[in-house]
Design a protein around this motif. Structure first.
Motif, PDB file in Angstrom:
ATOM      1  N   THR A  23     -70.395 -53.188  47.196  1.00  0.00           N
ATOM      2  CA  THR A  23     -69.152 -52.581  46.723  1.00  0.00           C
ATOM      3  C   THR A  23     -69.001 -51.198  47.339  1.00  0.00           C
ATOM      4  OG1 THR A  23     -69.287 -53.782  44.637  1.00  0.00           O
ATOM      5  CG2 THR A  23     -67.840 -51.866  44.710  1.00  0.00           C
ATOM      6  N   ALA A  24     -67.860 -50.986  47.942  1.00  0.00           N
ATOM      7  CA  ALA A  24     -67.573 -49.715  48.592  1.00  0.00           C
ATOM      8  C   ALA A  24     -66.686 -48.857  47.708  1.00  0.00           C
ATOM      9  CB  ALA A  24     -66.884 -49.948  49.933  1.00  0.00           C
ATOM     10  N   SER A  25     -66.917 -47.561  47.759  1.00  0.00           N
ATOM     11  CA  SER A  25     -66.067 -46.602  47.046  1.00  0.00           C
ATOM     12  C   SER A  25     -65.908 -45.363  47.920  1.00  0.00           C
ATOM     13  CB  SER A  25     -66.672 -46.228  45.688  1.00  0.00           C
ATOM     14  OG  SER A  25     -67.940 -45.630  45.857  1.00  0.00           O
ATOM     15  N   GLY A  26     -64.962 -44.531  47.554  1.00  0.00           N
ATOM     16  CA  GLY A  26     -64.691 -43.335  48.350  1.00  0.00           C
ATOM     17  C   GLY A  26     -63.532 -43.586  49.294  1.00  0.00           C
ATOM     18  N   SER A  27     -63.688 -43.213  50.542  1.00  0.00           N
ATOM     19  CA  SER A  27     -62.624 -43.334  51.543  1.00  0.00           C
ATOM     20  C   SER A  27     -62.572 -44.752  52.103  1.00  0.00           C
ATOM     21  CB  SER A  27     -62.843 -42.328  52.664  1.00  0.00           C
ATOM     22  OG  SER A  27     -62.870 -41.010  52.165  1.00  0.00           O
ATOM     23  N   ILE A  28     -62.245 -45.709  51.234  1.00  0.00           N
ATOM     24  CA  ILE A  28     -62.332 -47.124  51.606  1.00  0.00           C
ATOM     25  C   ILE A  28     -61.309 -47.512  52.669  1.00  0.00           C
ATOM     26  CG2 ILE A  28     -63.380 -47.852  49.441  1.00  0.00           C
ATOM     27  CD1 ILE A  28     -60.580 -48.655  48.512  1.00  0.00           C
ATOM     28  N   THR A 104     -70.478 -44.340  60.438  1.00  0.00           N
ATOM     29  CA  THR A 104     -71.023 -45.507  59.785  1.00  0.00           C
ATOM     30  C   THR A 104     -71.779 -45.067  58.542  1.00  0.00           C
ATOM     31  OG1 THR A 104     -72.346 -47.501  60.127  1.00  0.00           O
ATOM     32  CG2 THR A 104     -73.158 -45.473  61.125  1.00  0.00           C
ATOM     33  N   TYR A 105     -71.761 -45.914  57.540  1.00  0.00           N
ATOM     34  CA  TYR A 105     -72.449 -45.629  56.282  1.00  0.00           C
ATOM     35  C   TYR A 105     -73.334 -46.798  55.914  1.00  0.00           C
ATOM     36  CZ  TYR A 105     -69.356 -41.656  55.689  1.00  0.00           C
ATOM     37  OH  TYR A 105     -68.693 -40.465  55.854  1.00  0.00           O
ATOM     38  N   TRP A 106     -74.378 -46.486  55.139  1.00  0.00           N
ATOM     39  CA  TRP A 106     -75.345 -47.492  54.738  1.00  0.00           C
ATOM     40  C   TRP A 106     -75.537 -47.499  53.229  1.00  0.00           C
ATOM     41  CZ3 TRP A 106     -77.365 -50.731  58.349  1.00  0.00           C
ATOM     42  CH2 TRP A 106     -77.255 -50.347  59.688  1.00  0.00           C
ATOM     43  N   GLY A 107     -75.815 -48.679  52.704  1.00  0.00           N
ATOM     44  CA  GLY A 107     -76.247 -48.789  51.325  1.00  0.00           C
ATOM     45  C   GLY A 107     -77.733 -48.493  51.222  1.00  0.00           C
ATOM     46  N   GLN A 108     -78.244 -48.560  49.997  1.00  0.00           N
ATOM     47  CA  GLN A 108     -79.639 -48.191  49.766  1.00  0.00           C
ATOM     48  C   GLN A 108     -80.597 -49.333  50.091  1.00  0.00           C
ATOM     49  OE1 GLN A 108     -77.558 -49.156  47.476  1.00  0.00           O
ATOM     50  NE2 GLN A 108     -78.662 -50.510  46.054  1.00  0.00           N
ATOM     51  N   GLY A 109     -80.079 -50.524  50.245  1.00  0.00           N
ATOM     52  CA  GLY A 109     -80.915 -51.672  50.564  1.00  0.00           C
ATOM     53  C   GLY A 109     -81.292 -52.472  49.337  1.00  0.00           C
ATOM     54  N   THR A 110     -81.443 -53.769  49.516  1.00  0.00           N
ATOM     55  CA  THR A 110     -81.879 -54.655  48.440  1.00  0.00           C
ATOM     56  C   THR A 110     -82.893 -55.648  49.014  1.00  0.00           C
ATOM     57  OG1 THR A 110     -81.122 -56.149  46.678  1.00  0.00           O
ATOM     58  CG2 THR A 110     -79.952 -56.297  48.769  1.00  0.00           C
ATOM     59  N   GLN A 111     -83.970 -55.842  48.278  1.00  0.00           N
ATOM     60  CA  GLN A 111     -85.063 -56.691  48.765  1.00  0.00           C
ATOM     61  C   GLN A 111     -84.745 -58.172  48.551  1.00  0.00           C
ATOM     62  OE1 GLN A 111     -88.188 -55.788  50.239  1.00  0.00           O
ATOM     63  NE2 GLN A 111     -88.293 -58.013  50.586  1.00  0.00           N
ATOM     64  N   VAL A 112     -84.952 -58.950  49.592  1.00  0.00           N
ATOM     65  CA  VAL A 112     -84.872 -60.402  49.515  1.00  0.00           C
ATOM     66  C   VAL A 112     -86.229 -60.952  49.920  1.00  0.00           C
ATOM     67  CG1 VAL A 112     -83.862 -62.487  50.503  1.00  0.00           C
ATOM     68  CG2 VAL A 112     -82.399 -60.528  49.956  1.00  0.00           C
ATOM     69  N   THR A 113     -86.831 -61.723  49.029  1.00  0.00           N
ATOM     70  CA  THR A 113     -88.130 -62.317  49.301  1.00  0.00           C
ATOM     71  C   THR A 113     -88.028 -63.821  49.144  1.00  0.00           C
ATOM     72  OG1 THR A 113     -89.269 -60.341  48.475  1.00  0.00           O
ATOM     73  CG2 THR A 113     -90.568 -62.359  48.689  1.00  0.00           C
TER      74      THR A 113
END
Length: 116
Positions: A23-28, A104-113
């Motif tokens: 989900t993006a927020s800010g200057s979308i 460019t912007y990045w999210g914090q990351g989510t682990q997939v195992t």
């Protein structure tokens, strides 16, 4: 400024499915393309899938036919449906937003195992 928040990672058995959301927020309105990258331990971050504001998509060869990227501009979200998961899909998955202007912007990351 754009903020990206990911959700949906977790542990799944090989052959299973997961759905990641960003989900993006800010200057979308400055966002052109959104994408998902992943980084496995000891490996470089790689592009998994990408979707432009016009709906054009790109997939890495390793995920073609198994992953589907989608985007809901009304909800400011980008999702990655991952089916037929393999142990080699195990990584931290990052949401990425590319702006129409350089940036460019990045999210914090989510682990997939994915367990075998």
């Amino acid at each position: 400024q754009v903020q990206l928040v990911e959700s949906g990672g977790g542990l799944v058995q090989a052959g299973g499915s997961l759905r990641l959301s960003c989900t993006a927020s800010g200057s979308i309105f400055s966002i052109n393309a959104m994408g998902w990258y992943r980084q496995a331990p000891g490996k470089q971050r790689e592009l998994v899938a990408r979707i432009t504001s016009g709906g054009s998509t790109y997939y890495a060869n390793s995920v073609k036919g198994r992953f589907t990227i989608s985007r809901d501009n009304a909800k400011n979200t980008a999702s990655l449906q991952m089916n037929s998961l393999k142990p080699e899909d195990t990584a931290v998955y990052y949401c990425n937003a590319e702006l129409f202007t350089p940036g460019t912007y990045w999210g914090q990351g989510t682990q997939v195992t994915v367990s075998s």
